[in-house]
Design a protein around this motif. Structure first.
Motif, PDB file in Angstrom:
ATOM      1  N   LEU A   1      -9.934   4.776   0.581  1.00  0.00           N
ATOM      2  CA  LEU A   1      -9.135   5.470  -0.428  1.00  0.00           C
ATOM      3  C   LEU A   1      -9.281   4.815  -1.809  1.00  0.00           C
ATOM      4  CD1 LEU A   1      -7.062   7.746  -0.921  1.00  0.00           C
ATOM      5  CD2 LEU A   1      -5.263   6.086  -0.407  1.00  0.00           C
ATOM      6  N   LEU A   2      -9.370   3.472  -1.829  1.00  0.00           N
ATOM      7  CA  LEU A   2      -9.458   2.749  -3.097  1.00  0.00           C
ATOM      8  C   LEU A   2     -10.896   2.492  -3.532  1.00  0.00           C
ATOM      9  CD1 LEU A   2      -6.601   0.159  -2.442  1.00  0.00           C
ATOM     10  CD2 LEU A   2      -6.483   2.201  -3.862  1.00  0.00           C
ATOM     11  N   LYS A   3     -11.866   3.028  -2.727  1.00  0.00           N
ATOM     12  CA  LYS A   3     -13.288   2.889  -3.038  1.00  0.00           C
ATOM     13  C   LYS A   3     -13.712   1.421  -3.171  1.00  0.00           C
ATOM     14  CE  LYS A   3     -13.830   7.414  -5.257  1.00  0.00           C
ATOM     15  NZ  LYS A   3     -12.607   7.949  -4.635  1.00  0.00           N
ATOM     16  N   ILE A   4     -13.339   0.649  -2.154  1.00  0.00           N
ATOM     17  CA  ILE A   4     -13.670  -0.778  -2.123  1.00  0.00           C
ATOM     18  C   ILE A   4     -14.790  -1.017  -1.123  1.00  0.00           C
ATOM     19  CG2 ILE A   4     -12.817  -3.078  -1.437  1.00  0.00           C
ATOM     20  CD1 ILE A   4     -10.062  -2.182  -2.480  1.00  0.00           C
TER      21      ILE A   4
ATOM     22  N   ILE B   1      -3.895  -0.641 -10.579  1.00  0.00           N
ATOM     23  CA  ILE B   1      -3.434   0.749 -10.664  1.00  0.00           C
ATOM     24  C   ILE B   1      -1.999   0.814 -11.171  1.00  0.00           C
ATOM     25  CG2 ILE B   1      -2.826   2.791  -9.290  1.00  0.00           C
ATOM     26  CD1 ILE B   1      -5.178   2.067  -7.453  1.00  0.00           C
ATOM     27  N   SER B   2      -1.162  -0.117 -10.707  1.00  0.00           N
ATOM     28  CA  SER B   2       0.266  -0.066 -11.039  1.00  0.00           C
ATOM     29  C   SER B   2       0.655  -1.175 -12.000  1.00  0.00           C
ATOM     30  CB  SER B   2       1.098  -0.163  -9.753  1.00  0.00           C
ATOM     31  OG  SER B   2       0.780   0.887  -8.877  1.00  0.00           O
ATOM     32  N   SER B   3      -0.196  -1.514 -12.938  1.00  0.00           N
ATOM     33  CA  SER B   3       0.070  -2.634 -13.838  1.00  0.00           C
ATOM     34  C   SER B   3       1.318  -2.435 -14.690  1.00  0.00           C
ATOM     35  CB  SER B   3      -1.138  -2.873 -14.754  1.00  0.00           C
ATOM     36  OG  SER B   3      -1.423  -1.696 -15.490  1.00  0.00           O
ATOM     37  N   ASP B   4       1.674  -1.189 -14.941  1.00  0.00           N
ATOM     38  CA  ASP B   4       2.861  -0.943 -15.759  1.00  0.00           C
ATOM     39  C   ASP B   4       4.154  -1.066 -14.973  1.00  0.00           C
ATOM     40  OD1 ASP B   4       1.281  -0.453 -17.951  1.00  0.00           O
ATOM     41  OD2 ASP B   4       1.105   1.705 -17.500  1.00  0.00           O
ATOM     42  N   ASN B   5       4.054  -0.937 -13.657  1.00  0.00           N
ATOM     43  CA  ASN B   5       5.259  -1.002 -12.819  1.00  0.00           C
ATOM     44  C   ASN B   5       4.876  -1.643 -11.491  1.00  0.00           C
ATOM     45  OD1 ASN B   5       7.770  -0.657 -11.724  1.00  0.00           O
ATOM     46  ND2 ASN B   5       7.427   1.488 -11.150  1.00  0.00           N
ATOM     47  N   ASN B   6       4.947  -2.956 -11.431  1.00  0.00           N
ATOM     48  CA  ASN B   6       4.386  -3.727 -10.323  1.00  0.00           C
ATOM     49  C   ASN B   6       5.485  -4.280  -9.416  1.00  0.00           C
ATOM     50  OD1 ASN B   6       3.096  -5.486  -8.626  1.00  0.00           O
ATOM     51  ND2 ASN B   6       1.756  -6.323 -10.207  1.00  0.00           N
ATOM     52  N   PRO B   7       5.842  -3.588  -8.338  1.00  0.00           N
ATOM     53  CA  PRO B   7       6.942  -4.052  -7.494  1.00  0.00           C
ATOM     54  C   PRO B   7       6.616  -5.279  -6.654  1.00  0.00           C
ATOM     55  CG  PRO B   7       5.918  -2.134  -6.511  1.00  0.00           C
ATOM     56  CD  PRO B   7       5.276  -2.328  -7.843  1.00  0.00           C
TER      57      PRO B   7
ATOM     58  N   PRO C   1      -2.315   7.180   7.509  1.00  0.00           N
ATOM     59  CA  PRO C   1      -1.840   5.954   8.168  1.00  0.00           C
ATOM     60  C   PRO C   1      -2.568   4.730   7.615  1.00  0.00           C
ATOM     61  CG  PRO C   1      -2.272   7.663   9.789  1.00  0.00           C
ATOM     62  CD  PRO C   1      -2.803   8.172   8.483  1.00  0.00           C
ATOM     63  N   PHE C   2      -1.842   3.642   7.455  1.00  0.00           N
ATOM     64  CA  PHE C   2      -2.452   2.459   6.872  1.00  0.00           C
ATOM     65  C   PHE C   2      -3.375   1.764   7.869  1.00  0.00           C
ATOM     66  CE2 PHE C   2      -2.604  -2.148   6.420  1.00  0.00           C
ATOM     67  CZ  PHE C   2      -3.115  -2.271   5.132  1.00  0.00           C
ATOM     68  N   SER C   3      -4.538   1.400   7.392  1.00  0.00           N
ATOM     69  CA  SER C   3      -5.444   0.481   8.069  1.00  0.00           C
ATOM     70  C   SER C   3      -6.323  -0.118   6.994  1.00  0.00           C
ATOM     71  CB  SER C   3      -6.296   1.188   9.126  1.00  0.00           C
ATOM     72  OG  SER C   3      -7.281   1.998   8.514  1.00  0.00           O
TER      73      SER C   3
ATOM     74  N   TYR D   1       0.839  -1.207   0.000  1.00  0.00           N
ATOM     75  CA  TYR D   1       0.000   0.000   0.000  1.00  0.00           C
ATOM     76  C   TYR D   1       0.875   1.259   0.000  1.00  0.00           C
ATOM     77  CZ  TYR D   1      -3.208   3.478   2.103  1.00  0.00           C
ATOM     78  OH  TYR D   1      -3.936   4.603   2.401  1.00  0.00           O
ATOM     79  N   LYS D   2       1.868   1.283   0.874  1.00  0.00           N
ATOM     80  CA  LYS D   2       2.732   2.468   0.980  1.00  0.00           C
ATOM     81  C   LYS D   2       3.608   2.632  -0.255  1.00  0.00           C
ATOM     82  CE  LYS D   2       2.859   2.564   6.040  1.00  0.00           C
ATOM     83  NZ  LYS D   2       3.670   2.382   7.258  1.00  0.00           N
ATOM     84  N   ASN D   3       4.083   1.511  -0.805  1.00  0.00           N
ATOM     85  CA  ASN D   3       4.931   1.587  -1.998  1.00  0.00           C
ATOM     86  C   ASN D   3       4.159   2.094  -3.211  1.00  0.00           C
ATOM     87  OD1 ASN D   3       7.173   0.677  -0.657  1.00  0.00           O
ATOM     88  ND2 ASN D   3       6.967  -1.449  -1.319  1.00  0.00           N
ATOM     89  N   TYR D   4       2.921   1.661  -3.335  1.00  0.00           N
ATOM     90  CA  TYR D   4       2.113   2.036  -4.497  1.00  0.00           C
ATOM     91  C   TYR D   4       1.624   3.475  -4.421  1.00  0.00           C
ATOM     92  CZ  TYR D   4       1.592  -2.710  -6.395  1.00  0.00           C
ATOM     93  OH  TYR D   4       1.796  -3.927  -6.954  1.00  0.00           O
ATOM     94  N   LEU D   5       1.006   3.829  -3.286  1.00  0.00           N
ATOM     95  CA  LEU D   5       0.236   5.072  -3.220  1.00  0.00           C
ATOM     96  C   LEU D   5       0.983   6.246  -2.608  1.00  0.00           C
ATOM     97  CD1 LEU D   5      -3.229   3.602  -2.160  1.00  0.00           C
ATOM     98  CD2 LEU D   5      -2.376   4.077  -4.459  1.00  0.00           C
ATOM     99  N   LYS D   6       2.072   5.979  -1.902  1.00  0.00           N
ATOM    100  CA  LYS D   6       2.834   7.042  -1.241  1.00  0.00           C
ATOM    101  C   LYS D   6       1.907   7.947  -0.430  1.00  0.00           C
ATOM    102  CE  LYS D   6       6.359   5.586  -3.662  1.00  0.00           C
ATOM    103  NZ  LYS D   6       7.394   4.727  -3.053  1.00  0.00           N
TER     104      LYS D   6
END
Length: 449
Positions: free
Chosen positions: A135-138, A162-168, A126-128, A117-122
């Motif tokens: 945030l992701l409308k889920i 969201i990050s399909s082009d660059n997926n760490p 705080p994460f929960s 989550y932190k790597n993708y969205l910066k």
């Protein structure tokens, strides 16, 4: 890619003292649920009143739940050869800590959702789970551990989209197999058994068991897990041994892994010393029951395999034969024991030692008499034979195959067909789980007297 999403309940946010109280596992591949598991976990010893008060759940569900030792083999089988996903590092650490305490290496997490989550969205939020879903409308209810697993899957799937082009997170796991090895699968049967992956030196590098050998072996070569890719690159040939039944496949797999120690098998290489019940006369002439961890190398094998199961048996005989908690190894004290109901006062010098020791001997005889001797009848490798597993006094002896038309007149006739194998921690676990999960009929079990 096959992912196992794991959510847990624990007793504290302090890693050192926290205990695993429940977990759910949802294994998903290409959006399809492959398997589900959910259970509370009984903790031994019980939680304190303050720990129970801090929990937001019905503690009776914890007390009536199975111990982790009882369900661990099923959990390990579910997550084997999958990528595990945890909400955060703390959940992962609690899970691994709980399994280490009962002697199971649970591996490490492939994916920590918080980190992804932190790597993708910066995001500075705080994460929960709630924050990520908002945030992701889920949309996903969170009424159970299973719901949490579903939410984790939706969050990870959305992040990957969201990050399909660059997926760490997943890119390093999706490499195509490009070893060039030509493996012949045509000789592999569609029956239960054990299979062996061998390298160019004809050394066995991996051993597995399967209900369908051909199907399971092929699944290794279609998988994109990093572990599988490396294993298949090293494999030049595959051998197998049919067993007729899955339980014998498990027993044989355990034997070969321990004896051959293939480099790609992580479990069952090292035999875990079991706890057993023994006795010793102390300097005062009192016969004491002791709980000790015993090596299998001395051939004094028992069917108890962890301290919890041994302690439960000792508590049973302590009450049945009016033994002292202190001298039965239940309490560690130099004073009198804390059991005024069953103890007759040996710890205070109020009871004759000879009378007490006689009851201890009866208790030990009772324990030994409960160790079962039986022959387990299972399917053979063909329609014309059946397989037999022999256990004497709770100790696994081995297995064999016999023609259905064979003339059998005695137990000695049956024993002549048995190939003997070592009894150990894992064989005890396998047979115990078989009886718990399968509940075989009287026709499948021949009791020996």
């Amino acid at each position: 890619m096959r992912l196992s999403f794991i959510s847990i309940i624990c007793s504290s946010n302090n890693l050192k003292i926290s205990k695993l109280l429940g977990l759910a596992i949802l294994t998903i591949e290409d959006g399809t649920i492959i398997s589900e598991f959910e259970s509370f976990v009984k903790v031994v010893p019980h939680l304190s009143k303050s720990e129970r008060a801090a929990l937001n759940l019905d503690y009776s569900k914890i007390r009536s739940a199975p111990t982790l030792s009882d369900i661990a083999p099923e959990i390990i089988e579910i997550i084997e050869n999958t990528h595990t996903v945890f909400i955060d590092q703390f959940s992962c650490s609690i899970f691994k800590k709980a399994f280490r305490e009962i002697g199971y290496p649970a591996g490490s997490a492939n994916i920590i959702l918080e980190k992804a989550y932190k790597n993708y969205l910066k995001s500075t939020t705080p994460f929960s789970l709630y924050n990520a879903m908002e945030l992701l409308k889920i949309q996903q209810p969170l009424h159970s551990l299973r719901d949490i697993c579903l939410a984790m899957e939706k969050i990870l799937d959305t992040l990957n989209t969201i990050s399909s082009d660059n997926n760490p997170v997943l890119s390093s796991m999706e490499n195509e197999r490009s070893d060039g090895n030509e493996i012949d699968f045509s000789h592999l049967p569609k029956s239960p058994g054990v299979y062996f992956f061998k390298d160019y030196n004809d050394q066995t590098i991996y051993i597995g068991k399967a209900k369908n050998i051909s199907k399971r072996v092929r699944s290794h070569f279609t998988s994109r897990l990093k572990f599988e890719l490396e294993l298949c690159r090293q494999t030049t040939s595959i051998d197998f041994e049919e067993t007729g039944s899955e339980v014998i496949a498990l027993l044989l797999e355990a034997h070969y892994i321990h004896s051959l120690k293939p480099k790609y098998n992580t479990l069952q290489k090292e035999i875990i010393d079991p706890y057993i019940i023994t006795s010793k006369m102390d300097s005062k002439g009192v016969l004491r029951i002791q709980l000790v961890q015993k090596s299998y190398s001395d051939n004094q094998n028992e069917f108890y395999y962890n301290r919890t199961s041994v302690l439960q048996k000792v508590k049973e005989v302590q009450q049945k034969f009016n033994l002292c908690n202190r001298y039965a190894g239940i309490e560690r004290t130099s004073n009198k024991c804390n059991d005024p109901i069953f103890c007759k006062g040996i710890c205070e010098g109020k009871e004759d030692k000879q009378s007490y020791n006689q009851r201890v001997h009866k208790a030990l005889d009772y324990i030994f008499a409960q160790r079962p001797s039986y022959i387990l009848k299972l399917r053979g490798r063909s329609a014309f034979e059946e397989s037999l597993v022999l256990v004497k006094n709770g100790i696994y002896q081995g297995f064999g195959f016999i023609d259905k038309e064979a003339n059998i007149n005695s137990i000695a006739d049956i024993e002549s067909f048995i190939k003997y194998y070592p009894h150990n921690y894992f064989t005890a676990r396998i047979l115990d789980q078989y009886f718990k999960n399968t509940r075989p009929s009287l026709q499948n079990v021949i009791r020996l007297t």
